[in-house]
Design a protein around this motif. Structure first.
Motif, PDB file in Angstrom:
ATOM      1  N   ASP A 161     -41.115 -42.201  20.052  1.00 31.70           N
ATOM      2  CA  ASP A 161     -39.925 -42.961  19.694  1.00 31.70           C
ATOM      3  C   ASP A 161     -40.034 -43.467  18.259  1.00 31.70           C
ATOM      4  N   LEU A 162     -38.886 -43.531  17.575  1.00 31.59           N
ATOM      5  CA  LEU A 162     -38.803 -44.134  16.256  1.00 31.59           C
ATOM      6  C   LEU A 162     -37.894 -45.349  16.332  1.00 31.59           C
ATOM      7  N   LEU A 163     -38.319 -46.434  15.683  1.00 33.54           N
ATOM      8  CA  LEU A 163     -37.480 -47.616  15.528  1.00 33.54           C
ATOM      9  C   LEU A 163     -37.304 -47.854  14.034  1.00 33.54           C
ATOM     10  N   ILE A 164     -36.068 -47.745  13.548  1.00 33.65           N
ATOM     11  CA  ILE A 164     -35.772 -47.850  12.127  1.00 33.65           C
ATOM     12  C   ILE A 164     -35.246 -49.250  11.831  1.00 33.65           C
ATOM     13  N   GLU A 165     -35.680 -49.811  10.739  1.00 36.58           N
ATOM     14  CA  GLU A 165     -35.325 -51.190  10.390  1.00 36.58           C
ATOM     15  C   GLU A 165     -33.821 -51.415  10.314  1.00 36.58           C
ATOM     16  N   ASP A 166     -33.097 -50.530   9.601  1.00 34.36           N
ATOM     17  CA  ASP A 166     -31.671 -50.775   9.393  1.00 34.36           C
ATOM     18  C   ASP A 166     -30.829 -49.676  10.034  1.00 34.36           C
ATOM     19  N   SER A 167     -29.535 -49.751   9.789  1.00 32.72           N
ATOM     20  CA  SER A 167     -28.622 -48.761  10.373  1.00 32.72           C
ATOM     21  C   SER A 167     -27.885 -47.984   9.296  1.00 32.72           C
ATOM     22  N   ASN A 168     -28.444 -47.953   8.089  1.00 35.61           N
ATOM     23  CA  ASN A 168     -27.790 -47.280   6.969  1.00 35.61           C
ATOM     24  C   ASN A 168     -28.336 -45.872   6.777  1.00 35.61           C
ATOM     25  N   SER A 169     -28.508 -45.459   5.533  1.00 33.28           N
ATOM     26  CA  SER A 169     -28.874 -44.076   5.225  1.00 33.28           C
ATOM     27  C   SER A 169     -30.201 -43.653   5.843  1.00 33.28           C
ATOM     28  N   GLY A 170     -31.189 -44.557   5.814  1.00 36.10           N
ATOM     29  CA  GLY A 170     -32.480 -44.215   6.388  1.00 36.10           C
ATOM     30  C   GLY A 170     -32.387 -43.894   7.863  1.00 36.10           C
ATOM     31  N   TYR A 171     -31.641 -44.691   8.586  1.00 33.71           N
ATOM     32  CA  TYR A 171     -31.462 -44.446  10.021  1.00 33.71           C
ATOM     33  C   TYR A 171     -30.729 -43.131  10.256  1.00 33.71           C
ATOM     34  N   GLU A 172     -29.694 -42.857   9.447  1.00 34.68           N
ATOM     35  CA  GLU A 172     -28.978 -41.591   9.591  1.00 34.68           C
ATOM     36  C   GLU A 172     -29.912 -40.409   9.379  1.00 34.68           C
ATOM     37  N   PHE A 173     -30.788 -40.525   8.396  1.00 31.75           N
ATOM     38  CA  PHE A 173     -31.713 -39.434   8.102  1.00 31.75           C
ATOM     39  C   PHE A 173     -32.657 -39.188   9.273  1.00 31.75           C
ATOM     40  N   PHE A 174     -33.325 -40.238   9.753  1.00 31.90           N
ATOM     41  CA  PHE A 174     -34.300 -40.053  10.817  1.00 31.90           C
ATOM     42  C   PHE A 174     -33.644 -39.638  12.130  1.00 31.90           C
ATOM     43  N   SER A 175     -32.439 -40.117  12.371  1.00 34.40           N
ATOM     44  CA  SER A 175     -31.714 -39.687  13.568  1.00 34.40           C
ATOM     45  C   SER A 175     -31.453 -38.192  13.531  1.00 34.40           C
ATOM     46  N   ALA A 176     -31.079 -37.686  12.364  1.00 36.79           N
ATOM     47  CA  ALA A 176     -30.823 -36.259  12.216  1.00 36.79           C
ATOM     48  C   ALA A 176     -32.114 -35.451  12.346  1.00 36.79           C
ATOM     49  N   GLY A 288     -23.060 -38.109  -9.748  1.00 39.86           N
ATOM     50  CA  GLY A 288     -22.402 -36.907 -10.234  1.00 39.86           C
ATOM     51  C   GLY A 288     -23.000 -35.611  -9.740  1.00 39.86           C
ATOM     52  N   GLY A 289     -24.138 -35.662  -9.077  1.00 41.47           N
ATOM     53  CA  GLY A 289     -24.789 -34.458  -8.564  1.00 41.47           C
ATOM     54  C   GLY A 289     -24.521 -34.236  -7.086  1.00 41.47           C
ATOM     55  N   TYR A 290     -24.997 -33.121  -6.565  1.00 44.26           N
ATOM     56  CA  TYR A 290     -24.728 -32.809  -5.163  1.00 44.26           C
ATOM     57  C   TYR A 290     -25.487 -33.737  -4.218  1.00 44.26           C
ATOM     58  N   LEU A 291     -26.518 -34.441  -4.737  1.00 41.60           N
ATOM     59  CA  LEU A 291     -27.267 -35.402  -3.940  1.00 41.60           C
ATOM     60  C   LEU A 291     -26.893 -36.844  -4.302  1.00 41.60           C
ATOM     61  N   GLN A 292     -25.690 -37.038  -4.786  1.00 42.32           N
ATOM     62  CA  GLN A 292     -25.250 -38.395  -5.124  1.00 42.32           C
ATOM     63  C   GLN A 292     -25.478 -39.318  -3.933  1.00 42.32           C
ATOM     64  N   TYR A 293     -26.104 -40.459  -4.224  1.00 39.21           N
ATOM     65  CA  TYR A 293     -26.594 -41.314  -3.133  1.00 39.21           C
ATOM     66  C   TYR A 293     -25.806 -42.609  -3.041  1.00 39.21           C
ATOM     67  N   GLN A 294     -25.566 -43.026  -1.798  1.00 42.45           N
ATOM     68  CA  GLN A 294     -25.094 -44.379  -1.530  1.00 42.45           C
ATOM     69  C   GLN A 294     -25.814 -44.885  -0.285  1.00 42.45           C
ATOM     70  N   LYS A 295     -26.154 -46.154  -0.283  1.00 38.58           N
ATOM     71  CA  LYS A 295     -27.006 -46.690   0.771  1.00 38.58           C
ATOM     72  C   LYS A 295     -26.288 -46.811   2.110  1.00 38.58           C
ATOM     73  N   SER A 296     -25.000 -47.116   2.064  1.00 30.43           N
ATOM     74  CA  SER A 296     -24.275 -47.403   3.302  1.00 30.43           C
ATOM     75  C   SER A 296     -24.034 -46.175   4.164  1.00 30.43           C
ATOM     76  N   GLU A 297     -23.938 -45.013   3.529  1.00 27.94           N
ATOM     77  CA  GLU A 297     -23.680 -43.779   4.274  1.00 27.94           C
ATOM     78  C   GLU A 297     -24.399 -42.622   3.593  1.00 27.94           C
ATOM     79  N   LEU A 298     -25.166 -41.864   4.361  1.00 26.85           N
ATOM     80  CA  LEU A 298     -25.990 -40.803   3.786  1.00 26.85           C
ATOM     81  C   LEU A 298     -25.168 -39.580   3.424  1.00 26.85           C
ATOM     82  N   ASN A 299     -25.345 -39.116   2.213  1.00 28.16           N
ATOM     83  CA  ASN A 299     -24.773 -37.850   1.775  1.00 28.16           C
ATOM     84  C   ASN A 299     -25.326 -36.733   2.661  1.00 28.16           C
ATOM     85  N   SER A 300     -24.452 -35.954   3.268  1.00 25.84           N
ATOM     86  CA  SER A 300     -24.889 -34.928   4.225  1.00 25.84           C
ATOM     87  C   SER A 300     -25.775 -33.865   3.589  1.00 25.84           C
TER      88      SER A 300
END
Length: 325
Positions: A161-176, A288-300
């Motif tokens: 099991d994984l328990l992630i601190e927050d529910s933002n981009s990091g959680y989206e990544f590990f869930s995937a 401006g790049g294909y990996l443009q990052y925002q913390k609230s929602e992970l770039n797919s």
């Protein structure tokens, strides 16, 4: 203030020697471990100078801040290393936290309490022990050690099991990452909920993942739980953004040089926590790049096989055979 600063404090019987590298350092431990003695030596050296018989060396002014008029005194200090003892109750206040946030000083707080108002690093919580470096009867050598280093040096065994601190981009990544594997992933929805969330997961192998740069106040609770349930392990990189920057996915000059010694680039008055610095770096350098990052929602695009693998390879506990191809 930036940089790592080496401090030496000694008299004819005692010697303390250590490095301070972030805006907030915590020294904790039981009575008779040398904490108060360190404060007393610094105070005497600051007030009496050479007449104290105490040698105090650092490339920045080192001083003790007491309860009397601290709110008046602190704004007058710039690029000092300031020691504060736990008897000064103001260190637990939001007023003090706000003052630290906007200060260009480094703070060394000697306390056995957790300070939830301050985002200090798991790597900057220290105890003091006596070394055998000096064996004569004239001087005892004291040095600091990281209290929680053994808890965050995880094995390579994969968790259930994984328990992630927050529910933002990091959680989206590990869930995937674990979506198609026999590993569950849940969010604690904030670092203050980590212990309660971990207690609800009845697992033989639980990995807690959070931002090490700011998770210090939660470590005492997690430490106690891990003694009750030794199967729980922790992985605390500086932040999820730090992992991405380390992966090599973002091409920017000197990025690895900066990551190797962040203290040389992070201005304490601008960044309350290193986590914010790494987030700003990633947002700015990926814009401006294909990996443009925002913390609230992970770039797919971070979930494409190549990108996901590059990030996972920064985690020593992630088995090579479990990387996404």
């Amino acid at each position: 203030m930036k940089g790592k600063h080496h401090v030496i404090v000694q008299n004819n019987k005692l010697r303390y020697e250590f490095d301070i590298r972030r805006n907030i350092t915590i020294i904790r431990g039981d009575s008779a471990t040398g904490k108060t003695t360190l404060i007393d030596l610094i105070q005497a050296a600051s007030v009496m100078g050479d007449e104290s018989g105490i040698f105090l060396q650092c490339d920045r002014p080192v001083r003790v801040l007491g309860a009397a008029d601290w709110e008046i005194v602190l704004p007058q200090l710039h690029e000092n290393i300031i020691f504060i003892d736990e008897e000064n109750r103001f260190i637990t206040s939001q007023t003090f936290a706000d003052a630290v946030k906007n200060s260009d000083n480094y703070f060394v707080l000697i306390t056995r309490e957790d300070l939830p108002n301050l985002p200090y690093s798991v790597d900057e919580i220290y105890g003091i022990h006596t070394s055998g470096k000096y064996h004569d009867t004239k001087r005892v050598y004291n040095e600091m050690y990281r209290i929680y280093s053994s808890l965050t040096n995880v094995s390579t065994d994969m968790p259930d099991d994984l328990l992630i601190e927050d529910s933002n981009s990091g959680y989206e990544f590990f869930s995937a990452v674990v979506k198609d594997r026999s590993i569950s992933c849940s969010s604690a929805h904030g670092k203050s909920n980590l212990r309660k969330s971990a207690e609800k997961i009845s697992s033989d192998s639980l990995m807690v993942i959070g931002d090490g740069a700011a998770i210090g106040p939660e470590m005492n609770d997690l430490f106690q739980l891990m003694h009750i349930r030794p199967s729980i392990r922790c992985y605390f990189p500086e932040s999820f953004e730090w992992l991405i920057l380390r992966s090599g996915l973002i091409n920017f000059p000197d990025i690895q040089k900066i990551l190797a010694a962040p203290e040389e680039y992070i201005e304490s008055s601008q960044y309350f926590s290193w986590e914010r610095f790494f987030t700003d770096m990633l947002i700015q350098w990926s814009a401006g790049g294909y990996l443009q990052y925002q913390k609230s929602e992970l770039n797919s695009n971070y979930l494409h096989p190549k990108e996901m693998k590059a990030i996972l390879q920064q985690m020593p506990w992630w088995e090579e055979g479990n990387h996404t191809e």
